[in-house]
Motif scaffolding. Structure first.
Motif, PDB file in Angstrom:
ATOM      1  N   PHE A 209       0.861  -1.186   0.000  1.00  0.00           N
ATOM      2  CA  PHE A 209       0.000   0.000   0.000  1.00  0.00           C
ATOM      3  C   PHE A 209       0.897   1.236   0.000  1.00  0.00           C
ATOM      4  N   VAL A 210       0.635   2.116  -0.965  1.00  0.00           N
ATOM      5  CA  VAL A 210       1.410   3.352  -1.076  1.00  0.00           C
ATOM      6  C   VAL A 210       0.496   4.513  -0.722  1.00  0.00           C
ATOM      7  N   PRO A 211       0.737   5.175   0.425  1.00  0.00           N
ATOM      8  CA  PRO A 211      -0.090   6.343   0.773  1.00  0.00           C
ATOM      9  C   PRO A 211       0.257   7.499  -0.149  1.00  0.00           C
ATOM     10  N   LEU A 212      -0.765   8.165  -0.631  1.00  0.00           N
ATOM     11  CA  LEU A 212      -0.549   9.266  -1.570  1.00  0.00           C
ATOM     12  C   LEU A 212      -0.807  10.607  -0.898  1.00  0.00           C
ATOM     13  N   ASN A 213       0.004  11.576  -1.303  1.00  0.00           N
ATOM     14  CA  ASN A 213      -0.260  12.965  -0.936  1.00  0.00           C
ATOM     15  C   ASN A 213       0.127  13.826  -2.124  1.00  0.00           C
ATOM     16  N   GLU A 214      -0.293  15.030  -2.130  1.00  0.00           N
ATOM     17  CA  GLU A 214      -0.134  15.876  -3.319  1.00  0.00           C
ATOM     18  C   GLU A 214       1.322  16.167  -3.654  1.00  0.00           C
ATOM     19  N   GLN A 215       2.228  16.079  -2.679  1.00  0.00           N
ATOM     20  CA  GLN A 215       3.607  16.458  -2.937  1.00  0.00           C
ATOM     21  C   GLN A 215       4.424  15.337  -3.583  1.00  0.00           C
ATOM     22  N   SER A 216       4.151  14.082  -3.237  1.00  0.00           N
ATOM     23  CA  SER A 216       5.059  13.018  -3.680  1.00  0.00           C
ATOM     24  C   SER A 216       4.330  11.798  -4.248  1.00  0.00           C
ATOM     25  N   ASP A 217       3.145  12.017  -4.798  1.00  0.00           N
ATOM     26  CA  ASP A 217       2.353  10.902  -5.307  1.00  0.00           C
ATOM     27  C   ASP A 217       3.114  10.051  -6.309  1.00  0.00           C
ATOM     28  N   GLU A 218       3.571  10.672  -7.374  1.00  0.00           N
ATOM     29  CA  GLU A 218       4.196   9.935  -8.463  1.00  0.00           C
ATOM     30  C   GLU A 218       5.499   9.282  -8.022  1.00  0.00           C
ATOM     31  N   ARG A 219       6.307  10.019  -7.259  1.00  0.00           N
ATOM     32  CA  ARG A 219       7.618   9.499  -6.877  1.00  0.00           C
ATOM     33  C   ARG A 219       7.486   8.236  -6.033  1.00  0.00           C
ATOM     34  N   ARG A 220       6.599   8.226  -5.048  1.00  0.00           N
ATOM     35  CA  ARG A 220       6.434   7.064  -4.189  1.00  0.00           C
ATOM     36  C   ARG A 220       5.938   5.850  -4.987  1.00  0.00           C
ATOM     37  N   LEU A 221       4.955   6.078  -5.826  1.00  0.00           N
ATOM     38  CA  LEU A 221       4.395   4.984  -6.605  1.00  0.00           C
ATOM     39  C   LEU A 221       5.420   4.464  -7.609  1.00  0.00           C
ATOM     40  N   ALA A 222       6.151   5.380  -8.255  1.00  0.00           N
ATOM     41  CA  ALA A 222       7.176   4.978  -9.216  1.00  0.00           C
ATOM     42  C   ALA A 222       8.257   4.146  -8.541  1.00  0.00           C
ATOM     43  N   GLN A 223       8.650   4.546  -7.342  1.00  0.00           N
ATOM     44  CA  GLN A 223       9.682   3.812  -6.621  1.00  0.00           C
ATOM     45  C   GLN A 223       9.230   2.380  -6.315  1.00  0.00           C
ATOM     46  N   LYS A 224       7.991   2.225  -5.876  1.00  0.00           N
ATOM     47  CA  LYS A 224       7.481   0.887  -5.564  1.00  0.00           C
ATOM     48  C   LYS A 224       7.370   0.030  -6.823  1.00  0.00           C
ATOM     49  N   ILE A 225       6.937   0.630  -7.922  1.00  0.00           N
ATOM     50  CA  ILE A 225       6.878  -0.110  -9.193  1.00  0.00           C
ATOM     51  C   ILE A 225       8.270  -0.592  -9.577  1.00  0.00           C
ATOM     52  N   SER A 226       9.260   0.281  -9.477  1.00  0.00           N
ATOM     53  CA  SER A 226      10.645  -0.081  -9.823  1.00  0.00           C
ATOM     54  C   SER A 226      11.152  -1.217  -8.938  1.00  0.00           C
ATOM     55  N   GLU A 227      10.833  -1.178  -7.662  1.00  0.00           N
ATOM     56  CA  GLU A 227      11.268  -2.226  -6.738  1.00  0.00           C
ATOM     57  C   GLU A 227      10.668  -3.576  -7.125  1.00  0.00           C
ATOM     58  N   GLU A 228       9.395  -3.580  -7.490  1.00  0.00           N
ATOM     59  CA  GLU A 228       8.742  -4.844  -7.853  1.00  0.00           C
ATOM     60  C   GLU A 228       9.268  -5.384  -9.180  1.00  0.00           C
ATOM     61  N   VAL A 229       9.546  -4.500 -10.129  1.00  0.00           N
ATOM     62  CA  VAL A 229      10.146  -4.931 -11.396  1.00  0.00           C
ATOM     63  C   VAL A 229      11.511  -5.560 -11.133  1.00  0.00           C
ATOM     64  N   ALA A 230      12.277  -4.946 -10.272  1.00  0.00           N
ATOM     65  CA  ALA A 230      13.616  -5.450  -9.952  1.00  0.00           C
ATOM     66  C   ALA A 230      13.565  -6.810  -9.256  1.00  0.00           C
ATOM     67  N   SER A 231      12.450  -7.118  -8.596  1.00  0.00           N
ATOM     68  CA  SER A 231      12.320  -8.409  -7.902  1.00  0.00           C
ATOM     69  C   SER A 231      11.876  -9.529  -8.835  1.00  0.00           C
ATOM     70  N   ASP A 232      11.771  -9.218 -10.140  1.00  0.00           N
ATOM     71  CA  ASP A 232      11.460 -10.209 -11.178  1.00  0.00           C
ATOM     72  C   ASP A 232      10.064 -10.819 -11.042  1.00  0.00           C
ATOM     73  N   VAL A 233       9.088 -10.028 -10.631  1.00  0.00           N
ATOM     74  CA  VAL A 233       7.714 -10.530 -10.651  1.00  0.00           C
ATOM     75  C   VAL A 233       7.245 -10.623 -12.096  1.00  0.00           C
ATOM     76  N   ASP A 234       6.246 -11.448 -12.323  1.00  0.00           N
ATOM     77  CA  ASP A 234       5.739 -11.638 -13.685  1.00  0.00           C
ATOM     78  C   ASP A 234       4.680 -10.609 -14.064  1.00  0.00           C
ATOM     79  N   LEU A 235       4.019 -10.031 -13.066  1.00  0.00           N
ATOM     80  CA  LEU A 235       2.942  -9.083 -13.338  1.00  0.00           C
ATOM     81  C   LEU A 235       2.767  -8.171 -12.136  1.00  0.00           C
ATOM     82  N   ILE A 236       2.529  -6.886 -12.411  1.00  0.00           N
ATOM     83  CA  ILE A 236       2.208  -5.919 -11.366  1.00  0.00           C
ATOM     84  C   ILE A 236       0.794  -5.403 -11.626  1.00  0.00           C
ATOM     85  N   ILE A 237      -0.026  -5.408 -10.586  1.00  0.00           N
ATOM     86  CA  ILE A 237      -1.375  -4.853 -10.687  1.00  0.00           C
ATOM     87  C   ILE A 237      -1.435  -3.613  -9.810  1.00  0.00           C
ATOM     88  N   LEU A 238      -1.881  -2.513 -10.404  1.00  0.00           N
ATOM     89  CA  LEU A 238      -2.089  -1.266  -9.668  1.00  0.00           C
ATOM     90  C   LEU A 238      -3.588  -1.057  -9.466  1.00  0.00           C
TER      91      LEU A 238
END
Length: 341
Positions: A209-238
């Motif tokens: 779960f990524v908490p969103l706020n107006e200042q860092s919405d994209e950065r937090r979500l992008a970071q988590k997406i990058s982490e999951e891609v790096a862990s070699d998952v087959d699919l990410i669902i947002l």
């Protein structure tokens, strides 16, 4: 093949063309039976003098032989054959998978007089033991040249029909929203998506779960997406408290910040118009609309199996879902009284 009535003296060895019943209405013989001398005697005792028969001519292939020959050429990977009997052969799935049908060649095969093949839909998900196709030879025999031509159509290239198995995949679910919505969002999406994945032979490996706020919405979500891609998952669902509402909303921008590319936003499917599909490298990122929380059929049920099996879906693939994309029948709402006045 010739059809017509013959005297009983000439009926032995020929194929019974129609059912024969006794005087009390009970069936004596079923159509399609090769008549023996004993059968002919029973017909005489039943008061018959003639019988309607089919007689094979040189170059004809009887219905069971024709069905068996064509069906064996249809028998692609992941399928097993049952029959033939009375000109019918059925094909069944040997495992959980997705049925692939060469629709153009299916049309060619069904244009032959006397040959019919009915299949489940292309890309349908089936369980082990599910019938995926039934082949029926309509007359008691068809010409040899028809059988040969049908065999060729069935076995050209990769085959007219096959089953691709669904193997277990690692899937990460990244949820987002306000801090206060966390429990509700996780509860509503996790259960529904887990059930869908388990039915397809996979499961959720991670839920974030990524908490969103107006200042860092994209950065937090992008970071988590990058982490999951790096862990070699087959699919990410947002998914999140609010569905993706625009091509330039938070989730699409976060995917691009993570080095990905949005393939499409929006789908001609209802429920499920607000779908996003993207890729970060080779990893698909599925932006699920709010209907993913529902057990009812929606866009997720069309897209998820294809992504789990490894299909790379582009914009045209999503657009093609429009034909048959109306998944829910919503009754027309009555007009407001002000419009009826």
């Amino acid at each position: 093949m010739r059809f017509g009535p013959v005297p009983l003296d000439e009926a032995t060895g020929k194929i019974l063309g129609h059912n024969v019943t006794r005087e009390d209405g009970r069936r004596l013989f079923r159509k399609g039976k090769p008549l023996t001398e004993e059968d002919v005697e029973q017909l005489r005792r039943a008061g018959r003098e003639t019988v309607y028969v089919a007689e094979l001519e040189p170059g004809d292939v009887d219905e069971d032989s024709a069905a068996g020959r064509i069906a064996r050429r249809l028998l692609g990977d992941g399928l097993r054959l049952s029959g033939p009997s009375t000109g019918r052969a059925n094909l069944y799935a040997t495992c959980l998978g997705i049925v692939r049908v060469d629709i153009d060649r299916l049309l060619q095969l069904n244009r032959f007089d006397g040959v019919t093949l009915a299949t489940v839909q292309h890309n349908a998900v089936v369980n082990e033991g599910k019938m995926v196709a039934t082949l029926k030879i309509l007359p008691y025999a068809i010409p040899q040249e028809t059988v040969v031509a049908a065999e060729e159509i069935c076995s050209n290239g990769s085959g007219l029909l096959r089953l691709d198995p669904l193997a277990e995949r690692t899937v990460s679910l990244i949820l987002s929203g306000s801090v206060s919505s966390r429990d509700r969002v996780v509860r509503s999406f996790e259960s529904a998506l887990q059930q869908r994945l388990e039915a397809l032979g996979s499961s959720l490996a991670n839920v974030h779960f990524v908490p969103l706020n107006e200042q860092s919405d994209e950065r937090r979500l992008a970071q988590k997406i990058s982490e999951e891609v790096a862990s070699d998952v087959d699919l990410i669902i947002l998914a999140g408290e609010t569905a993706i509402m625009d091509r330039h909303d938070i989730a699409p921008r976060a995917v691009e910040q993570a080095g990905g590319e949005v393939t499409t936003f929006g789908a001609p499917v209802d429920p499920g118009n607000l779908l996003m599909l993207a890729y970060v490298g080779q990893t698909p990122v599925l932006g699920a609309p709010g209907c993913a929380r529902s057990p009812k059929d929606n866009i997720i049920d069309l897209v998820l199996p294809r992504l789990l099996i490894g299909d790379h879906l582009g914009h045209e693939d999503i657009v093609a879902f429009g034909h048959g994309g109306l998944l829910e029948d919503v009754p027309e709402r009555p007009a407001p009284r002000s419009q009826l006045a």
